[in-house]
Design a protein around this motif. Structure first.
Motif, PDB file in Angstrom:
ATOM      1  N   LEU A   4      -3.371   3.868  -2.267  1.00  0.00           N
ATOM      2  CA  LEU A   4      -3.454   2.813  -3.271  1.00  0.00           C
ATOM      3  C   LEU A   4      -3.014   1.485  -2.690  1.00  0.00           C
ATOM      4  O   LEU A   4      -1.933   1.386  -2.123  1.00  0.00           O
ATOM      5  CB  LEU A   4      -2.570   3.150  -4.475  1.00  0.00           C
ATOM      6  N   LYS A   5      -3.875   0.481  -2.860  1.00  0.00           N
ATOM      7  CA  LYS A   5      -3.555  -0.876  -2.426  1.00  0.00           C
ATOM      8  C   LYS A   5      -3.374  -1.759  -3.652  1.00  0.00           C
ATOM      9  O   LYS A   5      -3.616  -1.330  -4.784  1.00  0.00           O
ATOM     10  CB  LYS A   5      -4.693  -1.428  -1.560  1.00  0.00           C
ATOM     11  N   LYS A   6      -2.985  -3.001  -3.411  1.00  0.00           N
ATOM     12  CA  LYS A   6      -2.782  -3.981  -4.479  1.00  0.00           C
ATOM     13  C   LYS A   6      -3.971  -3.945  -5.445  1.00  0.00           C
ATOM     14  O   LYS A   6      -5.125  -3.989  -5.026  1.00  0.00           O
ATOM     15  CB  LYS A   6      -2.652  -5.379  -3.865  1.00  0.00           C
ATOM     16  N   GLY A   7      -3.650  -3.824  -6.731  1.00  0.00           N
ATOM     17  CA  GLY A   7      -4.681  -3.824  -7.755  1.00  0.00           C
ATOM     18  C   GLY A   7      -5.242  -2.454  -8.080  1.00  0.00           C
ATOM     19  O   GLY A   7      -6.079  -2.322  -8.960  1.00  0.00           O
ATOM     20  N   GLN A   8      -4.766  -1.408  -7.398  1.00  0.00           N
ATOM     21  CA  GLN A   8      -5.235  -0.052  -7.678  1.00  0.00           C
ATOM     22  C   GLN A   8      -4.134   0.744  -8.355  1.00  0.00           C
ATOM     23  O   GLN A   8      -2.950   0.446  -8.199  1.00  0.00           O
ATOM     24  CB  GLN A   8      -5.670   0.647  -6.387  1.00  0.00           C
ATOM     25  N   GLU A  39       0.853  -1.188   0.000  1.00  0.00           N
ATOM     26  CA  GLU A  39       0.000   0.000   0.000  1.00  0.00           C
ATOM     27  C   GLU A  39       0.889   1.237   0.000  1.00  0.00           C
ATOM     28  O   GLU A  39       1.857   1.315   0.763  1.00  0.00           O
ATOM     29  CB  GLU A  39      -0.895   0.002   1.236  1.00  0.00           C
ATOM     30  N   VAL A  40       0.561   2.195  -0.858  1.00  0.00           N
ATOM     31  CA  VAL A  40       1.312   3.441  -0.943  1.00  0.00           C
ATOM     32  C   VAL A  40       0.365   4.630  -0.871  1.00  0.00           C
ATOM     33  O   VAL A  40      -0.826   4.499  -1.137  1.00  0.00           O
ATOM     34  CB  VAL A  40       2.164   3.534  -2.239  1.00  0.00           C
ATOM     35  N   VAL A  41       0.930   5.766  -0.528  1.00  0.00           N
ATOM     36  CA  VAL A  41       0.207   7.032  -0.601  1.00  0.00           C
ATOM     37  C   VAL A  41       0.845   7.824  -1.741  1.00  0.00           C
ATOM     38  O   VAL A  41       2.046   8.113  -1.713  1.00  0.00           O
ATOM     39  CB  VAL A  41       0.303   7.836   0.710  1.00  0.00           C
ATOM     40  N   PHE A  42       0.040   8.146  -2.749  1.00  0.00           N
ATOM     41  CA  PHE A  42       0.471   8.924  -3.909  1.00  0.00           C
ATOM     42  C   PHE A  42      -0.106  10.320  -3.717  1.00  0.00           C
ATOM     43  O   PHE A  42      -1.320  10.485  -3.669  1.00  0.00           O
ATOM     44  CB  PHE A  42      -0.050   8.273  -5.196  1.00  0.00           C
ATOM     45  N   THR A  43       0.763  11.316  -3.587  1.00  0.00           N
ATOM     46  CA  THR A  43       0.303  12.664  -3.246  1.00  0.00           C
ATOM     47  C   THR A  43       0.613  13.662  -4.357  1.00  0.00           C
ATOM     48  O   THR A  43       1.732  13.707  -4.868  1.00  0.00           O
ATOM     49  CB  THR A  43       0.970  13.137  -1.935  1.00  0.00           C
ATOM     50  N   HIS A  82       4.673  15.298  -7.652  1.00  0.00           N
ATOM     51  CA  HIS A  82       4.007  14.238  -6.891  1.00  0.00           C
ATOM     52  C   HIS A  82       5.049  13.528  -6.026  1.00  0.00           C
ATOM     53  O   HIS A  82       6.244  13.637  -6.263  1.00  0.00           O
ATOM     54  CB  HIS A  82       3.319  13.235  -7.832  1.00  0.00           C
ATOM     55  N   SER A  83       4.551  12.804  -5.027  1.00  0.00           N
ATOM     56  CA  SER A  83       5.423  11.989  -4.184  1.00  0.00           C
ATOM     57  C   SER A  83       4.733  10.657  -3.928  1.00  0.00           C
ATOM     58  O   SER A  83       3.524  10.521  -4.117  1.00  0.00           O
ATOM     59  CB  SER A  83       5.724  12.705  -2.857  1.00  0.00           C
ATOM     60  N   VAL A  84       5.536   9.678  -3.514  1.00  0.00           N
ATOM     61  CA  VAL A  84       5.014   8.338  -3.213  1.00  0.00           C
ATOM     62  C   VAL A  84       5.642   7.887  -1.901  1.00  0.00           C
ATOM     63  O   VAL A  84       6.862   7.958  -1.744  1.00  0.00           O
ATOM     64  CB  VAL A  84       5.361   7.318  -4.320  1.00  0.00           C
ATOM     65  N   LYS A  85       4.801   7.429  -0.970  1.00  0.00           N
ATOM     66  CA  LYS A  85       5.303   6.916   0.305  1.00  0.00           C
ATOM     67  C   LYS A  85       4.670   5.565   0.567  1.00  0.00           C
ATOM     68  O   LYS A  85       3.457   5.387   0.397  1.00  0.00           O
ATOM     69  CB  LYS A  85       4.980   7.874   1.447  1.00  0.00           C
TER      70      LYS A  85
END
Length: 132
Positions: A99-103, A87-91, A113-116
């Motif tokens: 976003l989780k698996k499959g999203q 699971e990531v946070v796309f900001t 943008h950033s991704v954590k």
């Protein structure tokens, strides 16, 4: 079209991974296992491998340990981010997409943008190069 392979590197001395051909088959599970077994993953907070590269598109598999972050940046083309594991946070600006698996999300070029990673995660980054 001539098949194109990667060159051997200290990180991946075996080389000869097909990056561009009329058909490129990609085993994401095998690539994830490869990333997890490399020193970069074991010693750092992330690892990645380019699995397709042409003049117009690039696909990169990225892995982030829990709480690892790709700081704010922008891409010179349209991108998509598809979560394979975790699971990531796309900001973007003040908007956070969890976003989780499959999203997945898609984003136009030149938008910061950033991704954590909320937990250990692997995702596909696809970059469609701009024709400008």
């Amino acid at each position: 079209m001539e098949n194109k392979s990667n060159d051997a590197t200290p990180q991946r001395p075996e080389g000869e991974r097909i990056l561009n051909a009329p058909l490129v088959e990609m085993d994401l599970n095998a690539f994830i296992n490869q990333l997890k077994n490399e020193p970069t993953w074991k010693e750092g907070d992330r690892n990645s491998v380019t699995i397709f590269k042409s003049d117009t598109m690039r696909i990169v598999l990225l892995g982030l340990h829990e709480n690892a972050e790709l700081k704010s940046h922008k891409a010179n083309g349209v991108i998509s981010v598809q979560v394979i594991e975790g699971e990531v946070v796309f900001t973007v600006d003040e908007h956070a997409s969890f976003l989780k698996k499959g999203q997945m999300v898609a984003l136009h070029e030149n938008i910061f943008h950033s991704v954590k990673a909320v937990k250990e995660s692997f995702f596909l980054l696809t970059l469609a190069m701009s024709n400008k």
